[in-house]
Design an enzyme around this catalytic site. Sequence first.
Site, PDB file in Angstrom:
ATOM      1  N   CYS A   1     -10.272  -7.308  -4.236  1.00 12.38           N
ATOM      2  CA  CYS A   1      -9.503  -7.893  -3.232  1.00 12.38           C
ATOM      3  C   CYS A   1     -10.216  -9.412  -2.605  1.00 12.38           C
ATOM      4  CB  CYS A   1      -8.285  -7.404  -2.536  1.00 12.38           C
ATOM      5  SG  CYS A   1      -6.994  -7.879  -2.100  1.00 12.38           S
ATOM      6  N   ARG A  51      -5.351  -8.452   3.327  1.00  6.25           N
ATOM      7  CA  ARG A  51      -4.966  -8.146   1.808  1.00  6.25           C
ATOM      8  C   ARG A  51      -4.603  -7.232   1.066  1.00  6.25           C
ATOM      9  NH1 ARG A  51      -6.902 -13.630   0.732  1.00  6.25           N
ATOM     10  NH2 ARG A  51      -7.407 -13.081  -1.930  1.00  6.25           N
ATOM     11  N   TRP A  73      -9.562  -3.716  -4.233  1.00  5.21           N
ATOM     12  CA  TRP A  73      -8.020  -3.567  -5.343  1.00  5.21           C
ATOM     13  C   TRP A  73      -8.125  -2.629  -6.678  1.00  5.21           C
ATOM     14  CZ3 TRP A  73      -3.642  -5.075  -7.968  1.00  5.21           C
ATOM     15  CH2 TRP A  73      -2.795  -4.281  -7.481  1.00  5.21           C
ATOM     16  N   ASN A 107     -13.880 -11.279  -7.703  1.00  4.94           N
ATOM     17  CA  ASN A 107     -11.937 -11.162  -7.881  1.00  4.94           C
ATOM     18  C   ASN A 107     -11.811 -11.050  -8.907  1.00  4.94           C
ATOM     19  OD1 ASN A 107     -11.830  -9.788  -4.886  1.00  4.94           O
ATOM     20  ND2 ASN A 107     -11.224 -12.333  -4.405  1.00  4.94           N
ATOM     21  N   GLY A 108     -10.360 -10.880  -9.652  1.00  4.91           N
ATOM     22  CA  GLY A 108     -10.142 -11.089 -10.885  1.00  4.91           C
ATOM     23  C   GLY A 108     -10.167 -10.315 -12.380  1.00  4.91           C
ATOM     24  N   GLU A 146      15.328  -8.648  -0.944  1.00  3.32           N
ATOM     25  CA  GLU A 146      14.693  -8.987  -0.053  1.00  3.32           C
ATOM     26  C   GLU A 146      14.704  -7.612   1.089  1.00  3.32           C
ATOM     27  OE1 GLU A 146      11.199 -10.176   1.479  1.00  3.32           O
ATOM     28  OE2 GLU A 146      12.003 -10.276  -0.205  1.00  3.32           O
ATOM     29  N   LYS A 163      11.906  -4.673   0.720  1.00  4.06           N
ATOM     30  CA  LYS A 163      10.972  -4.206   2.163  1.00  4.06           C
ATOM     31  C   LYS A 163      11.157  -3.096   2.580  1.00  4.06           C
ATOM     32  CE  LYS A 163       9.099  -8.369   3.193  1.00  4.06           C
ATOM     33  NZ  LYS A 163       8.680  -8.687   1.633  1.00  4.06           N
ATOM     34  N   GLU A 173       8.527  -1.329  -0.084  1.00  9.09           N
ATOM     35  CA  GLU A 173       7.040  -2.067   0.521  1.00  9.09           C
ATOM     36  C   GLU A 173       6.418  -1.257   1.044  1.00  9.09           C
ATOM     37  OE1 GLU A 173       6.006  -6.052  -0.994  1.00  9.09           O
ATOM     38  OE2 GLU A 173       7.647  -6.098   1.066  1.00  9.09           O
ATOM     39  N   HIS A 225      30.026  -1.466 -11.533  1.00  9.97           N
ATOM     40  CA  HIS A 225      29.860  -1.076 -13.140  1.00  9.97           C
ATOM     41  C   HIS A 225      28.090  -0.368 -13.324  1.00  9.97           C
ATOM     42  CE1 HIS A 225      32.301  -4.230 -14.373  1.00  9.97           C
ATOM     43  NE2 HIS A 225      32.034  -4.480 -13.272  1.00  9.97           N
ATOM     44  N   LYS A 249      -1.983  -8.902  -1.231  1.00 11.38           N
ATOM     45  CA  LYS A 249      -1.231  -9.746  -0.245  1.00 11.38           C
ATOM     46  C   LYS A 249      -1.117 -11.135  -0.841  1.00 11.38           C
ATOM     47  CE  LYS A 249       0.651 -11.614   3.346  1.00 11.38           C
ATOM     48  NZ  LYS A 249       1.482 -11.505   3.344  1.00 11.38           N
TER      49      LYS A 249
END
Length: 610
Positions: free
Chosen positions: A2, A27, A74, A99-100, A483, A487, A490, A506, A605
């Site tokens: 990361c 991050r 990460w 990274n990637g 949202e 949160k 998370e 429903h 992040k």
Amino acid sequence: MCGIVGAIADRDVVPVLIEGLKRLEYRGYDSAGIAMVVGDEVRRVRRTGRVAEMEAAAQAEHFSATLGIGHTRWATHGGVTEANAHPHISHGALALVHNGIIENHEAQREKLAALGYVFESQTDTEVIAHLIHHHQQQGLDLLAALQAAVKELTGAYALAVVSKAEPQHLVAARMGCPLLVGLGIGENFVASDVSAILQATRRVIFLEEGDTVDVTRTGVTVFDATDSRVERKVHVSDVSLASLELGPYRHFMQKEIHEQPRAIADTIEAAVDAGGFPATLFGKNAESILRQITGVQILACGTSYYAGLTARYWIEAITGLPCSVEIASEYRYRAAYANPKHLVVTISQSGETLDTMEALKYARSLGHLHTLSICNVPESAIPRASELVCYTRAGAEIGVASTKAFTTQLAALFQLTVVLGRLHGKVSDQEEAQYLEELRHLPGSVQHALNLEPQIAAWAERFALKQNALFLGRGLSYPIALEGALKLKEISYIHAEAYPAGELKHGPLALVDATMPVVFIAPNDRLLEKVKSNMQEVRARGGELFVFADQDSHFSESAGVHVIRTPRHTGVLSPVVHTIPVQLLAYHTALARGTDVDKPRNLAKAVTVE
């Protein structure tokens, strides 16, 4: 992924690398390591867990060097083990951080294994290290070996490489993942984020897609995807070290929640100073472009996607233009309809979100002509690839869970809405003045909502004991319910879902019982009576209600019904104000549960991989 930092200098760079990795901790990561060239050997220390553990190991070994690289990982390929942690070394000769994700790593692994290379990890990264070493063995210098290797890779990468054969060089490459070069005096740096090198320099070069770079103590040479030497613009970063410090707050998330009045004020400053909503807020050619569009297509991920959902309500109600909102990772892989007269709006805090960047490229390949980026990081990839840009001016956001980036995105999207409404004859001068007045008062309303923190913290003590929660809202409040649920899950790891309140019957109503807290976003708007009916449905099933209502709403507390009143109803901007309580609820619930608020497990992040 990361985080990447690298340095070559006349001084010991080990403290620079470790401090840089600490600056990148926000991050999200699960292991850390550094490698350096010392004499005729490459030395390395890696640890799972926090940077501090790796730092202690480096100090115990008395590491010191003038050339080195560091990484916080990460996990993507392979589990969280020391063997999978970066940097990776090939034949004791070179070290690499990455990274990637390399998509063709299995084919490359087979080829390299046939050449006699032995793999010690499960990662795709080790493939790159051996591939570069192989090209060195064919007689290429380090930079040429890197350039040859990346041409054989499919996927996304930011790479930094050092070799004992060339202790005067640090080389790097970028494709799909952010990477920059920091310029000093007698020293130079590479990093995935400017925060990693602010301790040493503010002068940076943002590498572009396909770039490779040769970095020495005294100079930097950049090459484009064709390996031709190019000049890249030098920027002076305006990120302050103070923004990277906690100050009086317990966590960066709490700090950034409280920075929102200032961040919003900065984002709307140009409109307030202009006394209206000029199209130039989005670029010098924006007026001619925005006049001719006939619809809006918004592409984003995560929290930014919810900002886009909110904007759809604004755009269609105020401008009369059709607006669709899609998750970028889904849009880029479907046969999408493209109307060249629709404006494609991409939203990304970092400006480097891979799925959003690829969705933008896909939209352009389908024939979309006009693009606009809403972003918090100047000169990042997505704004550079967009025709028009609006920077949100939220400042550095360190906490993994986005807060001030979200509310400033909403402020930017509202400004876009009014500009479009004015240019398309749907917003009168009087309405424009009214919208500006509402926007001008928004930072104050947000501050009033922040003052509710003690009451919300008391609610959080009850939430901390729960395992599930529902968030409900209607109209403009529905994306804020989404949202709020995001949160909470998370950072507190409580399972939370959000629904339009009208959808209760429903399906979701089956989940409601005395153990299920149900959060209602209930502003005093035209849907309030509908929301009250939905509340009764919940109470009839024994559900416990937690209601965020406006000051001028007529709610009273009773057994099983808890009410916190935000400031008086702020009209179309109520979603921004009602975001604050759900952020604070998530933060204090996580605090009560003892989770790592700023670095939630399994999350990063800047999501620069698929």
